[in-house]
Design an enzyme around this catalytic site. Structure first.
Site, PDB file in Angstrom:
ATOM      1  N   HIS A   1       0.837  -1.196   0.000  1.00 51.96           N
ATOM      2  CA  HIS A   1       0.000   0.000   0.000  1.00 51.96           C
ATOM      3  C   HIS A   1       0.872   1.245   0.000  1.00 51.96           C
ATOM      4  O   HIS A   1       1.898   1.299   0.682  1.00 51.96           O
ATOM      5  CB  HIS A   1      -0.907   0.018   1.230  1.00 51.96           C
ATOM      6  N   THR A   2       0.461   2.245  -0.760  1.00 46.84           N
ATOM      7  CA  THR A   2       1.164   3.522  -0.773  1.00 46.84           C
ATOM      8  C   THR A   2       0.788   4.293   0.481  1.00 46.84           C
ATOM      9  O   THR A   2      -0.375   4.672   0.661  1.00 46.84           O
ATOM     10  CB  THR A   2       0.787   4.343  -2.019  1.00 46.84           C
ATOM     11  N   SER A   3       1.752   4.513   1.349  1.00 49.57           N
ATOM     12  CA  SER A   3       1.470   5.201   2.613  1.00 49.57           C
ATOM     13  C   SER A   3       1.520   6.706   2.483  1.00 49.57           C
ATOM     14  O   SER A   3       1.011   7.421   3.348  1.00 49.57           O
ATOM     15  CB  SER A   3       2.448   4.740   3.694  1.00 49.57           C
TER      16      SER A   3
ATOM     17  N   TRP B   1      -4.019   8.514  -3.844  1.00 49.17           N
ATOM     18  CA  TRP B   1      -3.667   9.832  -3.306  1.00 49.17           C
ATOM     19  C   TRP B   1      -3.872  10.901  -4.372  1.00 49.17           C
ATOM     20  O   TRP B   1      -2.914  11.517  -4.852  1.00 49.17           O
ATOM     21  CB  TRP B   1      -2.237   9.819  -2.790  1.00 49.17           C
TER      22      TRP B   1
END
Length: 256
Positions: free
Chosen positions: A32-34, A135
């Site tokens: 997952h892109t944090s 995002w």
């Protein structure tokens, strides 16, 4: 209490038993892109009599580094809809491919006529519910099911909002006040011409170039009318005064 920092926040095994990791049995690590990495900044849109104008700059920044100067963040879907992407560039590319795969035509935020197809708000809400958000913050410009000009935003939470003029990123703080001054609340859409909308967007982009450190003087602008989309992707702000630095002499290796 376990006083070692690496154990803080974990239950003690001798009190509560060892933690059960069985539910984490997967074929690989989660990816997952944090947080966003390479990002684009503001998208600005204005409705006018007969259509919508939308614009972004062409810069993608790696943190504070102006890394990529030719990233186009306006994407057309069909011949009467445009999506402007702000936020993470890789998530933008993923969302662009996903919408094209599902035949997105840009009208769904307004008409909700084709529930089997994907639209940005649905995708954003699904991904954030999985704790793996995209995002991005996007503007959707085009026409609704009744053929009226349509402009709406969708953010990474799946929240949607529609208004006569909208902006994402720093534009929400710097561009929207300019647009509210030019087109006060209650101004009939019939009184806003295409030329006025385009000039307002250019002024907003110029202010953003001066005030937003993640913005660029090169930009893309699209005008959506019932005749189609007029997209220009290699425009440049005219009369910008930062160019004076090129005339400075006597510093470093330069000679007067």
């Amino acid at each position: 209490m376990n006083h070692f920092p690496e154990a803080w926040g974990r239950p003690r095994n001798d009190v509560y038993g060892a933690y059960d990791h069985s539910y984490l049995q997967t074929s690989g690590p989660k990816a997952h892109t944090s947080s966003p990495a390479v990002t684009g900044t503001s998208v600005v849109g204005v409705k006018f009599n007969g259509g919508v104008a939308i614009a972004t700059d062409n810069l993608a920044s790696y943190g504070s580094l102006a890394r990529f100067s030719d990233v186009k963040r306006l994407r057309n879907f069909g011949d009467k809809a445009m999506v402007g992407f702000g936020g993470d560039v890789s998530d933008m590319q993923y969302l662009d491919r996903l919408l094209r795969l599902h035949g997105y035509q840009g009208e769904l935020l307004a008409s909700r006529q084709h529930a089997q197809r994907q639209e940005p708000a649905h995708v954003f809400y699904k991904r954030r519910s999985e704790f793996n958000p995209l995002w991005n913050h996007v503007l959707v410009a085009g026409f609704d099911g009744q053929g009226e000009p349509f402009l709406s935003s969708a953010d990474l939470l799946g929240t949607t909002f529609s208004a006569p003029h909208l902006a994402t990123g720093f534009g929400a703080h710097l561009a929207v006040p300019i647009l509210r001054r030019k087109f006060p609340e209650g101004t009939p859409l019939e009184q806003v011409s295409k030329e006025e909308a385009v000039e307002a967007l250019k002024e907003c982009l110029k202010v953003l170039f001066y005030r937003d450190a993640r913005s660029s003087d090169k930009y893309s602008i699209a005008v959506i009318t019932k005749d189609g989309i007029d997209l220009k992707e290699d425009e440049q702000i005219q009369g910008q005064s930062w160019a004076f630095a090129e005339r400075i002499r006597g510093y470093g290796a330069q000679t007067a």
